[in-house]
Write a protein that holds these residues in place. Structure first.
Motif, PDB file in Angstrom:
ATOM      1  N   ASP A  41       0.832  -1.202   0.000  1.00 58.25           N
ATOM      2  CA  ASP A  41       0.000   0.000   0.000  1.00 58.25           C
ATOM      3  C   ASP A  41       0.870   1.256   0.000  1.00 58.25           C
ATOM      4  O   ASP A  41       0.610   2.213  -0.749  1.00 58.25           O
ATOM      5  N   ASP A  88       0.476   6.819   3.429  1.00 59.62           N
ATOM      6  CA  ASP A  88       0.285   5.541   4.130  1.00 59.62           C
ATOM      7  C   ASP A  88       0.995   5.507   5.482  1.00 59.62           C
ATOM      8  O   ASP A  88       1.218   4.445   6.044  1.00 59.62           O
ATOM      9  N   HIS A 107      -4.318   6.318   6.135  1.00 56.32           N
ATOM     10  CA  HIS A 107      -5.563   5.689   6.623  1.00 56.32           C
ATOM     11  C   HIS A 107      -5.363   4.989   7.957  1.00 56.32           C
ATOM     12  O   HIS A 107      -6.209   4.212   8.372  1.00 56.32           O
ATOM     13  N   HIS A 108      -4.219   5.213   8.604  1.00 56.36           N
ATOM     14  CA  HIS A 108      -4.030   4.646   9.944  1.00 56.36           C
ATOM     15  C   HIS A 108      -4.769   5.491  10.958  1.00 56.36           C
ATOM     16  O   HIS A 108      -5.012   6.678  10.735  1.00 56.36           O
ATOM     17  N   GLY A 149      -4.163   3.574   2.199  1.00 56.68           N
ATOM     18  CA  GLY A 149      -3.255   4.722   2.100  1.00 56.68           C
ATOM     19  C   GLY A 149      -3.156   5.198   0.652  1.00 56.68           C
ATOM     20  O   GLY A 149      -3.178   6.401   0.371  1.00 56.68           O
ATOM     21  N   ASP A 178      -3.478  -4.251   1.181  1.00 60.18           N
ATOM     22  CA  ASP A 178      -3.804  -4.171   2.614  1.00 60.18           C
ATOM     23  C   ASP A 178      -4.938  -5.116   3.000  1.00 60.18           C
ATOM     24  O   ASP A 178      -5.477  -4.996   4.106  1.00 60.18           O
TER      25      ASP A 178
HETATM   26 ZN    ZN Z   1      -1.894   0.965   4.316  1.00 59.32          ZN
END
Ligand code: ZN
Ligand code: C5P
Ligand code: C5P
Length: 489
Positions: A41, A88, A107-108, A149, A178
């Motif tokens: 990703d 990411d 996107h974490h 991400g 992912d």
């Molecule tokens: Zn990711």
């Protein structure tokens, strides 16, 4: 660019305005450093960012990180670029990046709340910082299943120019890398809106097919022998049985001297095989929900050469992981940007090494022994499994037939990252069922890592941390307790 509007309509207005803010920041930069994660990703995300900057004629270079910490941040700061574009990664440290001329497309789970969750009257950080932060979590969208991400980076990229819509396949690649299609066996949420765009542009094909790994490159016998989700009783792990099964259906295993792959079978042969595998699972007493997992939506880059590892999106993502998780992320990046020569050949050989590293690591983990606590289970590979693949191994174990799926799998590997004291990498993987009962590994790993002097984060279903080596027992006990309380809520 046609077809972009439905995607723009699917993005929440606040998220789109964050993306536009990021786009302004990107356009006005004179040079940029992209800081990204080493996995599939992260590499796909960096490829989108690089292509976006290249089209704007902005000088750039990409740096890869296993994780972001104070050490890597100070290295980035000392570089003093006009813009740092975190892809990411970055959201887990967003509160520390407020004063950086930076864009985060990640996107974490962020370490700061969504705008509407912040205290009444508190000024939004975005009102006075130099940071533009785009993240689905800030807008009530799951970063574990609905946007990757690369997907988030792609949204910023089309905010720069809708001419970048042709980069959408890279977003799909990141999401599949992912495992975001794992839950319902197809991409959902904003991923699906990006997919529709890619399909309409004729860049990706999406069709119901078998979900096993290796449709393009693996001999079909090996595909069945290595099957795991769903596990095929009497066939998984048994080459002779896989051969007899296919021959029994009248499917030739070879064409001339070469082994036939799933993709090279005729449509009739594929249907026959799927029907027979379904019947086999039912005859072995498998539940309908298990039988269903045999097929799902599969994604293909149909313009890539047949039999190439970059044609099936899942295989492409594994190729990228093979590069990134073994210190050669830049090779994966070149493949993403279109190199089908030297980079792809090197990718091939990294893929072979990755496969054997994974199978050795699985054996090591089993030999070390999986220990069960009240709410978690774990293995400690000491220095025998690389920290970059120990999480993949934990996930593979949790998906295998003979491992308890009622507790998340925690895994330790000695960290080789530079540090003043000896650190250990911890990876964790969960199941959809545990998530639906309230488990959130990102919160748990971050909180407990911080309590023992480490850092951690990630997603509800997969998270990681780095902690002082001598505090692993304390870490396990605290984690066991916290997961227990998450599950009892
Ligand atoms: Zn990711
Ligand atoms: O850092 P990043 O977000 O790119 O990595 C996500 C990680 O979560 C990947 O290693 C992926 O394999 C893992 N994952 C998982 N099971 C899921 C979804 C993601 O193990 N269902
Ligand atoms: O390394 P591993 O594959 O186990 O990581 C699982 C997830 O946790 C990834 O999304 C990774 O980016 C994230 N992670 C994190 N902070 C860490 C370690 C991992 O956010 N210190």
């Amino acid at each position: 660019m046609p077809h972009v509007q439905p995607l723009l309509d699917a993005i929440p207005a606040e998220m789109l305005s964050a993306a536009c803010r990021a786009a302004r920041q990107i356009r006005s930069a004179s040079d940029a450093v992209i800081a990204t994660h080493i996995d599939a990703d992260g590499i796909s995300a960096a490829a989108i960012a690089e292509m976006t900057l290249r089209r704007l004629e902005i000088d750039h270079r990409t740096l890869f990180f296993k994780k972001l910490d104070d050490r890597s941040l100070s290295a980035l700061r000392s570089d003093d670029p006009d813009l740092i574009w975190f892809t990411d990664l970055g959201s887990g440290l967003a509160s520390k990046l407020q004063n950086m001329p930076a864009v985060i497309t990640d996107h974490h789970r962020p370490d700061i709340g969504a705008p509407r969750e912040r205290a009444n009257g508190q000024q939004q950080l975005s009102d006075f910082t130099r940071l533009a932060h785009v993240n689905p979590h800030l807008h009530g969208i799951s970063g574990a299943s609905d946007l990757s991400g690369a997907g988030t980076t792609f949204i910023a990229s089309i905010a720069v120019s809708d001419e970048n819509a042709d980069l959408s396949p890279l977003a799909i690649l990141g999401s599949v890398g992912d495992l975001q299609d794992q839950k319902t066996r197809r991409l959902e949420g904003l991923n699906r809106a990006v997919l529709s765009l890619s399909v309409k542009l004729g860049l990706v094909e999406a069709a119901e097919d078998i979900r096993y790994f290796g449709r393009e490159t693996r001999p079909v016998v090996k595909m069945l022998e290595y099957s795991s989700d769903p596990y095929l009783p009497h066939i998984t792990g048994r080459e002779q049985e896989a051969i007899s099964f296919l021959l029994g259906l009248g499917i030739e295993l070879k064409e001339g001297d070469s082994w036939r792959t799933w993709a090279s079978l005729s449509e009739d042969e594929r249907c026959t095989a799927i029907d027979a595998l379904r019947a086999h699972l039912i005859a072995c007493g498998r539940k309908p929900a298990t039988v269903e997992r045999l097929t799902g939506e599969a994604y293909t880059f149909a313009h890539e050469e047949r039999g190439s590892p970059v044609r099936d999106v899942k295989e492409f993502a594994t190729l990228l992981n093979a590069c990134g998780r073994h210190g050669r992320a830049e090779v994966g990046l070149r493949i993403c940007k279109g190199d089908r020569g030297d980079a792809l050949s090197e990718g091939y050989s990294l893929l072979r090494d990755h496969r054997s590293a994974l199978s050795r690591a699985l054996e090591t983990a089993r030999a070390k022994g999986i220990k069960r606590m009240r709410h978690i289970q774990y293995f400690d590979s000491e220095d025998e499994i690389e920290e970059t693949i120990v999480g993949t191994v934990a996930g593979m174990l949790l998906g295998s037939n003979d491992v308890d799926r009622t507790a998340p799998m925690i895994a330790f590997a000695e960290s080789v990252e530079p540090s003043d004291i000896q650190m250990v990498k911890v990876s964790s993987r969960g199941t959809q069922e545990l998530i639906s009962k309230g488990m959130d590994l990102s919160v748990a790993m971050r909180d407990i890592a911080e309590r023992v002097g480490g850092v951690g984060g990630g997603h509800n279903i997969a998270a990681g941390a780095t902690i002082p080596s001598d505090r692993r027992l304390e870490f396990l006990e605290l984690l066991d307790e916290l997961i227990g309380s998450q599950l009892s809520r």
